[in-house]
Design a protein around this motif. Structure first.
Motif, mmCIF file in Angstrom:
data_model
loop_
_atom_site.group_PDB
_atom_site.id
_atom_site.type_symbol
_atom_site.label_atom_id
_atom_site.label_comp_id
_atom_site.label_asym_id
_atom_site.label_seq_id
_atom_site.Cartn_x
_atom_site.Cartn_y
_atom_site.Cartn_z
ATOM 1 N N PHE A 1 0.833 -1.209 0.000
ATOM 2 C CA PHE A 1 0.000 0.000 0.000
ATOM 3 C C PHE A 1 0.863 1.253 0.000
ATOM 4 N N THR A 2 0.230 2.355 -0.392
ATOM 5 C CA THR A 2 0.842 3.681 -0.332
ATOM 6 C C THR A 2 -0.105 4.612 0.407
ATOM 7 N N VAL A 3 0.408 5.353 1.370
ATOM 8 C CA VAL A 3 -0.393 6.342 2.090
ATOM 9 C C VAL A 3 -0.596 7.550 1.185
ATOM 10 N N LEU A 4 -1.859 7.861 0.869
ATOM 11 C CA LEU A 4 -2.171 8.945 -0.062
ATOM 12 C C LEU A 4 -2.722 10.189 0.620
ATOM 13 N N GLY A 5 -3.293 10.046 1.810
ATOM 14 C CA GLY A 5 -3.907 11.216 2.447
ATOM 15 C C GLY A 5 -4.132 11.015 3.925
ATOM 16 N N ARG A 6 -4.587 12.075 4.553
ATOM 17 C CA ARG A 6 -4.846 12.042 5.998
ATOM 18 C C ARG A 6 -5.998 12.970 6.358
ATOM 19 N N VAL A 7 -6.821 12.494 7.277
ATOM 20 C CA VAL A 7 -7.835 13.336 7.911
ATOM 21 C C VAL A 7 -7.471 13.407 9.389
ATOM 22 N N GLN A 8 -7.407 14.607 9.920
ATOM 23 C CA GLN A 8 -7.110 14.791 11.339
ATOM 24 C C GLN A 8 -8.424 15.105 12.056
ATOM 25 N N MET A 9 -8.794 14.225 12.978
ATOM 26 C CA MET A 9 -10.070 14.322 13.668
ATOM 27 C C MET A 9 -9.880 14.836 15.095
ATOM 28 N N THR A 10 -10.880 15.569 15.594
ATOM 29 C CA THR A 10 -10.834 16.068 16.966
ATOM 30 C C THR A 10 -12.103 15.645 17.713
ATOM 31 N N TYR A 11 -11.951 15.501 19.013
ATOM 32 C CA TYR A 11 -13.082 15.255 19.905
ATOM 33 C C TYR A 11 -12.782 15.972 21.203
ATOM 34 N N GLU A 12 -13.647 15.856 22.190
ATOM 35 C CA GLU A 12 -13.540 16.683 23.383
ATOM 36 C C GLU A 12 -12.245 16.463 24.162
ATOM 37 N N GLY B 1 -9.192 15.342 22.686
ATOM 38 C CA GLY B 1 -7.956 15.356 21.900
ATOM 39 C C GLY B 1 -8.191 15.178 20.415
ATOM 40 N N ARG B 2 -7.225 14.538 19.746
ATOM 41 C CA ARG B 2 -7.295 14.358 18.293
ATOM 42 C C ARG B 2 -6.596 13.076 17.896
ATOM 43 N N TRP B 3 -6.887 12.621 16.679
ATOM 44 C CA TRP B 3 -6.177 11.476 16.134
ATOM 45 C C TRP B 3 -6.121 11.595 14.615
ATOM 46 N N ASN B 4 -5.292 10.760 13.974
ATOM 47 C CA ASN B 4 -5.113 10.761 12.528
ATOM 48 C C ASN B 4 -5.742 9.526 11.900
ATOM 49 N N GLU B 5 -6.382 9.736 10.765
ATOM 50 C CA GLU B 5 -6.851 8.639 9.924
ATOM 51 C C GLU B 5 -6.122 8.745 8.591
ATOM 52 N N TRP B 6 -5.230 7.780 8.314
ATOM 53 C CA TRP B 6 -4.430 7.783 7.093
ATOM 54 C C TRP B 6 -5.097 6.910 6.022
ATOM 55 N N TYR B 7 -5.297 7.479 4.850
ATOM 56 C CA TYR B 7 -5.913 6.789 3.714
ATOM 57 C C TYR B 7 -4.825 6.034 2.960
ATOM 58 N N ALA B 8 -4.936 4.695 2.939
ATOM 59 C CA ALA B 8 -3.923 3.856 2.321
ATOM 60 C C ALA B 8 -4.509 3.118 1.129
ATOM 61 N N ALA B 9 -3.913 3.293 -0.048
ATOM 62 C CA ALA B 9 -4.394 2.652 -1.274
ATOM 63 C C ALA B 9 -3.507 1.469 -1.620
ATOM 64 N N PHE B 10 -4.125 0.321 -1.888
ATOM 65 C CA PHE B 10 -3.394 -0.880 -2.273
ATOM 66 C C PHE B 10 -3.166 -0.900 -3.784
ATOM 67 N N ASP B 11 -2.179 -1.699 -4.204
ATOM 68 C CA ASP B 11 -1.835 -1.768 -5.623
ATOM 69 C C ASP B 11 -2.963 -2.339 -6.473
ATOM 70 N N ASP B 12 -3.878 -3.118 -5.853
ATOM 71 C CA ASP B 12 -4.971 -3.716 -6.630
ATOM 72 C C ASP B 12 -6.175 -2.782 -6.772
ATOM 73 N N GLY B 13 -6.048 -1.545 -6.279
ATOM 74 C CA GLY B 13 -7.127 -0.566 -6.428
ATOM 75 C C GLY B 13 -8.035 -0.448 -5.224
ATOM 76 N N THR B 14 -7.936 -1.370 -4.261
ATOM 77 C CA THR B 14 -8.726 -1.260 -3.031
ATOM 78 C C THR B 14 -8.004 -0.334 -2.053
ATOM 79 N N ALA B 15 -8.636 -0.076 -0.922
ATOM 80 C CA ALA B 15 -8.042 0.861 0.033
ATOM 81 C C ALA B 15 -8.439 0.503 1.453
#
Length: 201
Positions: A68-79, A81-95
């Motif tokens: 897989f290759t990491v293509l993007g990130r969404v940074q989320m917040t809640y009361e 703190g925060r965390w990261n969600e990294w979007y990872a795309a696989f070579d077969d087109g799934t993610a």
């Protein structure tokens, strides 16, 4: 790969995955939304807060034998703190998604709808839910908000976008029920992982 000019500043924006529908311009933070063979302005989003994460857009690795290759990130917040969600795309087109919070990582894959899931309002920590024959229990139930974005993403998101999700665990196995688009929720299933086992480059 699809390349277009940023509708905000004119800089070149690359879409490396055909599944990506939006990309954040690294120069002006404009959200460029795919529209046929062009892109349109979907507003701006804040830059991600640099949190000394060892991950970044462009990192490669493997999960269950798939590259897989990491293509993007969404940074989320809640009361609390925060965390990261990294979007990872696989070579077969799934993610999939590599979630990062306080130095802990979970990799999940989309599994469709959970038709038998309870309403979000009914969920509490400890709530039992069986998926794929495994007896999960809710570990975290909370609304959250998108604070920032980076790179490519497979959906439209803007700063301040709200989400509703519940996380479940049993051992190292992990399950998220995402109620953001209503009920029944989307299911994302996977497990706790380490960056070492991903062989990240």
């Amino acid at each position: 790969m699809f390349q277009a000019a940023c509708p905000g500043c004119g800089a070149a924006i690359d879409f490396r995955s055909p599944a990506s529908v939006m990309a954040v311009c690294p120069y002006c933070q404009t959200c460029a939304l795919k529209d046929g063979e062009a892109v349109k302005d979907f507003g701006k989003i804040s830059q991600v807060l640099e949190d000394l994460s060892p991950l970044q857009v462009g990192v490669t690795g493997s999960f269950d034998g798939q590259h897989f290759t990491v293509l993007g990130r969404v940074q989320m917040t809640y009361e609390d703190g925060r965390w990261n969600e990294w979007y990872a795309a696989f070579d077969d087109g799934t993610a999939g998604w590599l979630s990062e919070s306080s130095g802990q990582y979970v990799f999940t894959l989309p599994k469709g709808k959970a038709e038998q899931a309870p309403p979000f309002e009914k969920l509490r920590p400890g709530y039992p839910f069986t998926w794929d024959g495994k007896p999960f229990r809710a570990s975290d139930v909370r609304p959250a908000r998108c604070a920032a974005g980076q790179g490519e993403l497979p959906f439209r998101v803007g700063e301040g976008s709200d989400t509703r999700a519940a996380d479940f665990r049993v051992g190292k196995d992990f399950l998220t029920l995402d109620y953001t688009d209503g009920e029944p929720p989307e299911v994302f299933a996977g497990r706790a992982v380490t960056l070492e086992e991903h062989k990240c480059q």
